[in-house]
Design an enzyme around this catalytic site. Structure first.
Site, short mmCIF file in Angstrom:
data_model
loop_
_atom_site.label_atom_id
_atom_site.label_comp_id
_atom_site.label_asym_id
_atom_site.label_seq_id
_atom_site.Cartn_x
_atom_site.Cartn_y
_atom_site.Cartn_z
N LYS A 46 -3.02 29.49 40.74
CA LYS A 46 -3.72 28.24 41.10
C LYS A 46 -4.83 28.47 42.11
O LYS A 46 -4.92 29.51 42.75
CB LYS A 46 -2.70 27.21 41.61
CG LYS A 46 -1.92 26.60 40.44
CD LYS A 46 -1.04 25.47 40.86
CE LYS A 46 -0.35 24.88 39.61
NZ LYS A 46 0.72 23.94 39.96
N ARG A 105 7.78 28.75 38.52
CA ARG A 105 7.09 28.49 37.24
C ARG A 105 5.83 29.35 37.23
O ARG A 105 4.92 29.12 38.02
CB ARG A 105 6.75 27.00 37.17
CG ARG A 105 6.00 26.58 35.91
CD ARG A 105 5.61 25.11 36.00
NE ARG A 105 4.90 24.67 34.80
CZ ARG A 105 3.60 24.85 34.60
NH1 ARG A 105 2.85 25.47 35.50
NH2 ARG A 105 3.05 24.42 33.48
N1 HH2 Z 1 1.60 22.85 37.37
C1 HH2 Z 1 0.91 22.68 36.23
C2 HH2 Z 1 1.50 22.05 35.13
N2 HH2 Z 1 2.78 21.63 35.18
N3 HH2 Z 1 4.80 21.39 36.37
C3 HH2 Z 1 5.51 21.54 37.49
N4 HH2 Z 1 6.78 21.13 37.56
N5 HH2 Z 1 4.98 22.15 38.61
C4 HH2 Z 1 3.70 22.60 38.62
O1 HH2 Z 1 3.26 23.12 39.67
C5 HH2 Z 1 2.90 22.43 37.45
C6 HH2 Z 1 3.51 21.81 36.31
C7 HH2 Z 1 -0.51 23.16 36.15
O2 HH2 Z 1 -0.56 24.52 35.82
P1 HH2 Z 1 -0.83 25.11 34.35
O3 HH2 Z 1 0.18 24.60 33.39
O4 HH2 Z 1 -0.90 26.58 34.44
O5 HH2 Z 1 -2.29 24.62 34.00
P2 HH2 Z 1 -2.86 23.45 33.12
O6 HH2 Z 1 -2.44 22.16 33.75
O7 HH2 Z 1 -4.34 23.66 33.16
O8 HH2 Z 1 -2.28 23.60 31.73
#
Ligand code: HH2
Length: 286
Positions: free
Chosen positions: A221, A255
């Site tokens: 992030k 995660r």
């Molecule tokens: N962060 C993202 C998405 N879902 N769920 C939880 N519980 N906690 C988090 O920190 C979290 C989440 C965002 O990250 P990512 O899925 O890698 O990116 P994107 O939203 O661009 O798909």
């Protein structure tokens, strides 16, 4: 300090042991996720990637069909269903570890549960879609209640995050859910400045004091990118540092995108924490 539960009870009767920290592998079936957008939209590639994460030690696979990066384009319900449901269905048959569904929409979550997902992951912390708390309560599935705000404006960051999360828990309980379902998440990167993200990480142990298992999602992030001045594809060292720090501060689930590396780091921590000190070898998960 309240001791967080060390088990998750899944709707299919399985129990997930949280006595050792677990790695949740991210499977984004989106064209636009900030670090892996477009890579796993194809069903076969998604399944292959999930298998490889499991082989590396992922204990949960988190499937998401809508990027929530800052400034993201919302995905219509039908499109999100089209992206995630075939993947959930295929993964339910292909891998043994529980699947979580990362969605803000109760209708998507419900359809995913029907196809074999076992855990709900709501980035709105049960404060978005009004049907989500009811669904969580009725399904009995563990639910990740993540902290989220539109604007990074807080008078007292930790206190307000605690209050917002407790509010989400209250919604679950008011809908008839049970405390045993709750997993809390500080929501790194959601409505927080870089400093606020760092401060929450530093105070993570004070969120553990609420007595629920904690999940931490900081992988690749921007708090890492901005702190270290590195682009998305160079954030592994920072991501590992945050995962290790988080586990030492009480996170039970991390995660992440880089499952192999993180699983090794987490296993190393467990080995150190569990060594007996009497000279005997102590196998960790081997
Ligand atoms: N962060 C993202 C998405 N879902 N769920 C939880 N519980 N906690 C988090 O920190 C979290 C989440 C965002 O990250 P990512 O899925 O890698 O990116 P994107 O939203 O661009 O798909």
């Amino acid at each position: 300090m309240a001791q967080a539960r060390e088990q998750l009870f899944l709707p299919d009767g399985r129990v997930v042991d949280l006595s050792r920290p677990l790695v949740m592998g991210i499977l984004n079936v989106t064209p636009d996720s900030f670090s892996d957008g477009g890579r796993y939209v194809d069903l076969e590639r998604a399944v292959e990637h999930a298998r490889s994460m499991v082989a590396c030690g992922a204990a949960i696979i988190d499937v998401g069909g809508e990027s929530t990066r800052p400034g993201y384009t919302p995905v219509p319900l039908e499109e999100e269903m089209r992206r995630v449901l075939p993947v959930i269905e295929a993964l339910s048959a292909a891998i043994d570890v529980p699947l979580s569904i990362d969605t803000q929409k109760a209708a998507v979550a419900e359809a995913a549960l029907e196809r074999g997902a076992q855990i709900l992951n709501d980035i709105q912390g049960l404060r978005g879609d009004p049907a989500m708390a009811r669904l969580a309560a009725e399904s009995g599935a563990p639910v990740v209640i993540m902290h989220n705000r539109r604007e990074p404006v807080y008078a007292d960051l930790l206190e307000e995050v605690r209050r917002d999360l407790s509010d989400g828990v209250e919604r679950l309980l008011a809908a008839g859910g049970r405390p045993e379902q709750v997993i809390l998440d500080p929501g790194i990167g959601f409505g927080k400045t870089v400093e606020q993200n760092l401060l929450l990480l530093k105070q993570l142990d004070r969120l553990s004091a609420l007595g629920y298992p904690l999940l931490l999602g900081a992988s690749r992030k921007s708090v890492i990118g901005r702190t270290l001045g590195v682009p998305v594809d160079e954030r592994l060292p920072g991501s590992l540092a945050v995962a290790v720090y988080g586990v030492l501060k009480g996170a039970r689930i991390v995660r992440v995108h880089d499952v192999c590396e993180t699983a090794q780091a987490v296993k190393m921590i467990a080995a150190i924490e569990e060594v007996l000190g009497d000279g005997s070898a102590h196998p960790v998960g081997a």
